[in-house]
Design a protein around this motif. Sequence first.
Motif, PDB file in Angstrom:
ATOM      1  N   LEU A  39      25.285  -9.199 -14.164  1.00 51.22           N
ATOM      2  CA  LEU A  39      24.000  -9.639 -13.645  1.00 51.22           C
ATOM      3  C   LEU A  39      22.869  -8.805 -14.256  1.00 51.22           C
ATOM      4  O   LEU A  39      23.072  -7.637 -14.609  1.00 51.22           O
ATOM      5  CB  LEU A  39      23.963  -9.522 -12.122  1.00 51.22           C
ATOM      6  CG  LEU A  39      24.568 -10.678 -11.313  1.00 51.22           C
ATOM      7  CD1 LEU A  39      26.031 -10.897 -11.658  1.00 51.22           C
ATOM      8  CD2 LEU A  39      24.412 -10.426  -9.825  1.00 51.22           C
ATOM      9  N   ASN A  40      21.701  -9.420 -14.354  1.00 53.69           N
ATOM     10  CA  ASN A  40      20.503  -8.743 -14.843  1.00 53.69           C
ATOM     11  C   ASN A  40      19.321  -9.129 -13.965  1.00 53.69           C
ATOM     12  O   ASN A  40      19.328 -10.176 -13.314  1.00 53.69           O
ATOM     13  CB  ASN A  40      20.208  -9.152 -16.288  1.00 53.69           C
ATOM     14  CG  ASN A  40      21.235  -8.627 -17.267  1.00 53.69           C
ATOM     15  OD1 ASN A  40      21.182  -7.489 -17.696  1.00 53.69           O
ATOM     16  ND2 ASN A  40      22.202  -9.474 -17.624  1.00 53.69           N
ATOM     17  N   HIS A  41      18.280  -8.304 -13.982  1.00 52.88           N
ATOM     18  CA  HIS A  41      17.074  -8.654 -13.224  1.00 52.88           C
ATOM     19  C   HIS A  41      16.468  -9.948 -13.743  1.00 52.88           C
ATOM     20  O   HIS A  41      15.777 -10.656 -12.997  1.00 52.88           O
ATOM     21  CB  HIS A  41      16.058  -7.510 -13.282  1.00 52.88           C
ATOM     22  CG  HIS A  41      16.357  -6.413 -12.303  1.00 52.88           C
ATOM     23  ND1 HIS A  41      16.080  -6.515 -10.954  1.00 52.88           N
ATOM     24  CD2 HIS A  41      16.936  -5.207 -12.471  1.00 52.88           C
ATOM     25  CE1 HIS A  41      16.462  -5.417 -10.332  1.00 52.88           C
ATOM     26  NE2 HIS A  41      16.993  -4.607 -11.238  1.00 52.88           N
ATOM     27  N   GLY A  62      23.274 -16.289 -15.926  1.00 54.88           N
ATOM     28  CA  GLY A  62      24.283 -15.384 -16.474  1.00 54.88           C
ATOM     29  C   GLY A  62      24.150 -15.135 -17.959  1.00 54.88           C
ATOM     30  O   GLY A  62      24.581 -15.960 -18.763  1.00 54.88           O
ATOM     31  N   CYS A  63      23.559 -13.992 -18.328  1.00 52.71           N
ATOM     32  CA  CYS A  63      23.308 -13.661 -19.737  1.00 52.71           C
ATOM     33  C   CYS A  63      24.501 -12.978 -20.411  1.00 52.71           C
ATOM     34  O   CYS A  63      24.753 -13.211 -21.594  1.00 52.71           O
ATOM     35  CB  CYS A  63      22.114 -12.718 -19.854  1.00 52.71           C
ATOM     36  SG  CYS A  63      20.657 -13.189 -18.913  1.00 52.71           S
ATOM     37  N   LEU A 329      21.005  -6.125  -6.721  1.00 54.56           N
ATOM     38  CA  LEU A 329      19.979  -5.908  -7.746  1.00 54.56           C
ATOM     39  C   LEU A 329      18.602  -5.754  -7.111  1.00 54.56           C
ATOM     40  O   LEU A 329      17.855  -4.828  -7.448  1.00 54.56           O
ATOM     41  CB  LEU A 329      19.954  -7.086  -8.719  1.00 54.56           C
ATOM     42  CG  LEU A 329      21.000  -7.162  -9.823  1.00 54.56           C
ATOM     43  CD1 LEU A 329      20.677  -8.336 -10.743  1.00 54.56           C
ATOM     44  CD2 LEU A 329      21.056  -5.882 -10.642  1.00 54.56           C
ATOM     45  N   GLU A 330      18.264  -6.667  -6.229  1.00 59.77           N
ATOM     46  CA  GLU A 330      16.925  -6.661  -5.639  1.00 59.77           C
ATOM     47  C   GLU A 330      16.678  -5.407  -4.810  1.00 59.77           C
ATOM     48  O   GLU A 330      15.546  -4.905  -4.764  1.00 59.77           O
ATOM     49  CB  GLU A 330      16.734  -7.909  -4.795  1.00 59.77           C
ATOM     50  CG  GLU A 330      16.647  -9.186  -5.624  1.00 59.77           C
ATOM     51  CD  GLU A 330      16.549 -10.433  -4.769  1.00 59.77           C
ATOM     52  OE1 GLU A 330      15.524 -11.120  -4.872  1.00 59.77           O
ATOM     53  OE2 GLU A 330      17.491 -10.721  -4.005  1.00 59.77           O
ATOM     54  N   LYS A 337      25.504  -1.507 -13.814  1.00 58.31           N
ATOM     55  CA  LYS A 337      25.564  -2.959 -13.777  1.00 58.31           C
ATOM     56  C   LYS A 337      26.361  -3.507 -12.601  1.00 58.31           C
ATOM     57  O   LYS A 337      27.342  -2.912 -12.157  1.00 58.31           O
ATOM     58  CB  LYS A 337      26.213  -3.470 -15.074  1.00 58.31           C
ATOM     59  CG  LYS A 337      25.475  -3.067 -16.340  1.00 58.31           C
ATOM     60  CD  LYS A 337      24.185  -3.822 -16.496  1.00 58.31           C
ATOM     61  CE  LYS A 337      24.433  -5.237 -16.920  1.00 58.31           C
ATOM     62  NZ  LYS A 337      23.165  -5.960 -17.152  1.00 58.31           N
ATOM     63  N   VAL A 338      25.924  -4.666 -12.125  1.00 58.02           N
ATOM     64  CA  VAL A 338      26.698  -5.464 -11.190  1.00 58.02           C
ATOM     65  C   VAL A 338      27.392  -6.544 -12.001  1.00 58.02           C
ATOM     66  O   VAL A 338      26.748  -7.256 -12.793  1.00 58.02           O
ATOM     67  CB  VAL A 338      25.797  -6.121 -10.113  1.00 58.02           C
ATOM     68  CG1 VAL A 338      26.634  -7.003  -9.184  1.00 58.02           C
ATOM     69  CG2 VAL A 338      25.041  -5.063  -9.338  1.00 58.02           C
TER      70      VAL A 338
END
Length: 342
Positions: A39-41, A62-63, A329-330, A337-338
């Motif tokens: 996951l990413n922001h 999903g990057c 993340l939030e 990383k998650v």
Amino acid sequence: MRAILMNARGGREVLQYGEVPTPEPGPGEVRVRVKAVALNHLDVWVRRGVASPKLPLPHILGCDVAGVVDALGPGVTGLEVGLEVVVNPGVSCGRCERCLSGQDNLCADYQILGEHRWGGYAEYVVVPAANVLPKPEGLSFVEAAAVPLTFLTAWQMVVDKLQVRPGEDVLVMAAGSGVSVAALQIAKLYGARVIATASSEAKLERARALGADAVVNYSSPEWYKEVRRLTGGKGVDAVVDHTGAEFWQGVIKATANGGRIAFVGASSGYEAVTPLAHVFYRQLTIYGSTMASKSRLYPILRFVREGKLKPVVGAVLPLEAAAEGHRLLEERAVFGKVVLEV
């Protein structure tokens, strides 16, 4: 295939577990069986509609994907079904002047997997063959998924934009984030003295363990004064930043005369006030940055293979728990990383 579908923009509740047809690879493409996706922001910004607000729905985020090549499209050579791979999230046309000069992340048709096209919150993803690289041996799929976007982003900032040199003082903001975890390691790899900031003592200790030479808690309103104290009053030579409006003036004040700042995001807001006198009188250079050339993933994975760069995973969840991953993340509840296992 099973997937997490974003059916609307908004809170975490818009992420729904469901099924969609399995995609087929077209000419020059490969299908990857997803084993893990980080996951990413950026996922959060897309979900909220801040990034790519006109994106057609439903959408799959999903990057960062690691998995196994499952099928080859027409014309694909040099790859084989069963190959364990890391997916490069930057997709470009491959034909224009920017792409052919190695600046594919400036291509007019540039896309990021999971933002502009369906990503890896699913059992399968289809990408151009140029976007898969062999997964380093000894690296788990979870660890491999924690590499691409953040290390590419940090590499362009530290190496290509800031051109960090041995002996320089480098400030890495929000050291618990994926980009900053990567930037800290890359700056150390290039011989810098790293000062890392974070909002909790626990994250500061993790940053020290990762190689930070000094740490500063930026919860204090005048945190930048401590950065200047740690540099003998000079300020840092270079800054890696993505914290946004809330900390922007402090970042500028923490930078030495003639220093350089690279920023890649604005987690605390886009509307920042810039004290222009600091910029022109002290001759600061400010770089905007997004991702990096696809070519940069090659040296990154070599350094990962050699143990000189290490992905840092803060939490691992099943695919169905994507919404919980967004919460982590939030709330900035993890260091590193998650990752979702698929």
